[in-house]
Design a protein around this motif. Structure first.
Motif, short mmCIF file in Angstrom:
data_model
loop_
_atom_site.label_atom_id
_atom_site.label_comp_id
_atom_site.label_asym_id
_atom_site.label_seq_id
_atom_site.Cartn_x
_atom_site.Cartn_y
_atom_site.Cartn_z
N THR A 295 0.81 -1.23 0.00
CA THR A 295 0.00 0.00 0.00
C THR A 295 0.84 1.27 0.00
OG1 THR A 295 -1.85 -1.13 1.07
CG2 THR A 295 -1.80 1.28 1.22
N PRO A 296 1.85 1.42 0.87
CA PRO A 296 2.66 2.65 0.81
C PRO A 296 3.33 2.86 -0.54
CG PRO A 296 3.06 1.47 2.86
CD PRO A 296 2.25 0.56 2.00
N ARG A 297 3.81 1.78 -1.17
CA ARG A 297 4.46 1.92 -2.47
C ARG A 297 3.43 2.33 -3.52
NH1 ARG A 297 6.58 -2.62 -2.78
NH2 ARG A 297 8.76 -2.15 -2.28
N ARG A 298 2.26 1.74 -3.50
CA ARG A 298 1.22 2.11 -4.46
C ARG A 298 0.89 3.60 -4.36
NH1 ARG A 298 -3.59 0.39 -3.49
NH2 ARG A 298 -4.33 0.78 -5.61
N GLY B 78 6.40 -6.57 -1.50
CA GLY B 78 7.43 -6.40 -0.48
C GLY B 78 7.43 -5.00 0.11
N PRO B 79 7.99 -4.84 1.31
CA PRO B 79 8.02 -3.52 1.96
C PRO B 79 8.97 -2.57 1.24
CG PRO B 79 9.32 -5.11 3.21
CD PRO B 79 8.62 -5.89 2.14
N LEU B 80 8.79 -1.27 1.49
CA LEU B 80 9.63 -0.26 0.84
C LEU B 80 11.09 -0.40 1.24
CD1 LEU B 80 7.48 2.99 0.96
CD2 LEU B 80 8.40 1.88 -1.06
N VAL C 212 12.04 3.61 -5.68
CA VAL C 212 10.84 3.19 -4.95
C VAL C 212 10.40 1.81 -5.41
CG1 VAL C 212 8.38 3.68 -4.58
CG2 VAL C 212 10.05 5.53 -4.42
N THR C 213 10.49 1.57 -6.71
CA THR C 213 10.11 0.27 -7.28
C THR C 213 11.21 -0.77 -7.12
OG1 THR C 213 8.58 1.23 -8.88
CG2 THR C 213 9.55 -0.89 -9.45
N ALA C 214 12.48 -0.34 -7.21
CA ALA C 214 13.60 -1.27 -7.15
C ALA C 214 13.82 -1.84 -5.76
CB ALA C 214 14.88 -0.57 -7.62
N SER C 215 13.09 -1.36 -4.77
CA SER C 215 13.22 -1.89 -3.41
C SER C 215 12.62 -3.29 -3.28
CB SER C 215 12.56 -0.94 -2.40
OG SER C 215 11.18 -0.77 -2.69
#
Length: 265
Positions: free
Chosen positions: A64-67, A140-142, A207-210
Motif C-alpha cells: 500500500t505505501p508503495r502504491r 514487499g516492503p519499501l 521506490v520500485t527497485a526496493s
C-alpha cells in the motif's frame, strides 16, 4: 509472495489507454490553438494518467505505501510541470522547434505531427513509466532503498522547481534582456531543471527497485536521462543557445548536467 504477473499484464492496456486519451485531447486542443507545441504541456500529464490508471487497477495488490507513492510522486511532478510549461507558453505562437519539424512533412502536417510527435511521446512516456507499471503490484516492503528513492525524488523536484522559478524571474527582468542566465542553481549546472527531472525518475525507480522485479525497470530512468541530455533536451537547447553572446564562456565554466562548482577562468 509471488509477483501477480497476470494482474500486471491486465493493467498495461489501462495505462496505455490513459496515455492515448491524453494524447487525443491534446491533439484536439492543439488544432484549436493552432500550434502543436501544446504537447509540451501534456508531457507531464501523460505520466499522471499512467499513475492514476495503474493505481486504480492495482487495487488489492501490492504494498500500500508503495502504491500511494507511485501515484503521488508522478502526480505532483506531472501537474507542476504541466502548470509551469502551460503558464509559460499560453498565448505564444508555435515553437520554432515544431515549425522546423513540420516543415519536413509530406502531405498533411497535422497527421505528420500526430505520428512523429504525439504517438512518439506517448510511446516514450509509456516506457519511461515502467517503474510505475511494475511497482504498483509489488508486495514487499519499501525498505531503505524505497525511502532513499523518495529523498532523491524530493531533491529532483526541488532542483527542477527552483531552477524554473529562478529562470522565470531572470527573464521577467528587462535588465537581463540578451544576457545569459548564470546565477542561482544555473551557476552550478547549465540545466538544473533537466538534472532535477532525471533525479525525479531515478527516485521513482528506487521506490520500485526496493522489491523484485522492480530492479529490472532500470532502463526507464536511463532512457529519461538520455532524452534529457542527448535527445530533445539539453542537446537541442544548447544548439539554439550557441550563438548568443557570452554562451561559450558560460558553457566553459559551468557543468553541463551534474551540479559542480564553476571552473576558474
Amino acid at each position: 509472495m509471488s509477483y501477480p504477473t497476470s494482474a500486471f499484464a491486465a493493467g498495461l492496456p489501462w495505462a496505455g489507454g490513459a496515455v492515448l486519451l491524453v494524447l487525443a485531447v491534446t491533439f484536439v486542443v492543439a488544432r484549436i490553438a493552432g500550434k502543436h507545441s501544446v504537447i509540451d504541456t501534456a508531457w507531464g500529464l501523460l505520466f499522471v494518467a499512467v499513475a492514476v490508471a495503474t493505481f486504480v487497477h492495482s487495487d488489492g495488490y501490492g504494498c500500500t505505501p508503495r502504491r500511494w507513492l507511485l501515484l503521488v510522486l508522478p502526480l505532483l511532478w506531472g501537474l507542476r510541470l504541466a502548470w509551469h510549461i502551460g503558464r509559460r507558453t499560453v498565448g505564444k505562437p508555435e515553437d520554432p522547434r515544431y515549425e522546423k519539424l513540420l516543415a519536413k512533412a509530406k502531405g498533411n502536417p497535422d497527421l505528420y505531427a500526430l505520428r512523429n510527435v504525439y504517438l512518439l511521446q506517448g510511446v516514450l512516456a509509456f516506457l519511461i513509466a515502467a517503474p510505475i507499471h511494475v511497482g504498483a503490484y509489488e508486495a514487499g516492503p519499501l525498505g531503505v532503498v524505497g525511502w532513499l528513492g523518495v529523498a532523491v525524488w524530493l531533491l529532483g523536484v526541488a532542483f527542477e522547481a527552483i531552477g524554473d522559478a529562478q529562470l522565470q524571474r531572470f527573464r521577467d527582468d528587462p535588465a537581463n534582456k540578451g544576457r545569459i542566465m548564470d546565477v542561482g542553481l544555473w551557476r552550478y549546472t547549465r540545466h538544473p531543471n533537466y538534472f532535477g527531472d532525471a533525479c525525479v525518475w531515478w527516485g521513482i525507480f528506487l521506490v520500485t527497485a526496493s522489491d523484485w522485479p522492480g530492479v529490472l525497470t532500470i532502463p526507464a530512468p536511463i532512457l529519461m536521462t538520455l532524452l534529457l541530455t542527448k535527445g530533445s533536451g539539453a542537446r537541442i537547447l544548447e544548439a539554439h543557445m550557441a550563438g548568443r553572446p557570452g554562451w561559450a564562456e558560460y558553457a566553459a565554466r559551468t557543468s553541463g548536467f551534474f551540479p559542480l562548482p564553476p571552473k576558474r577562468p
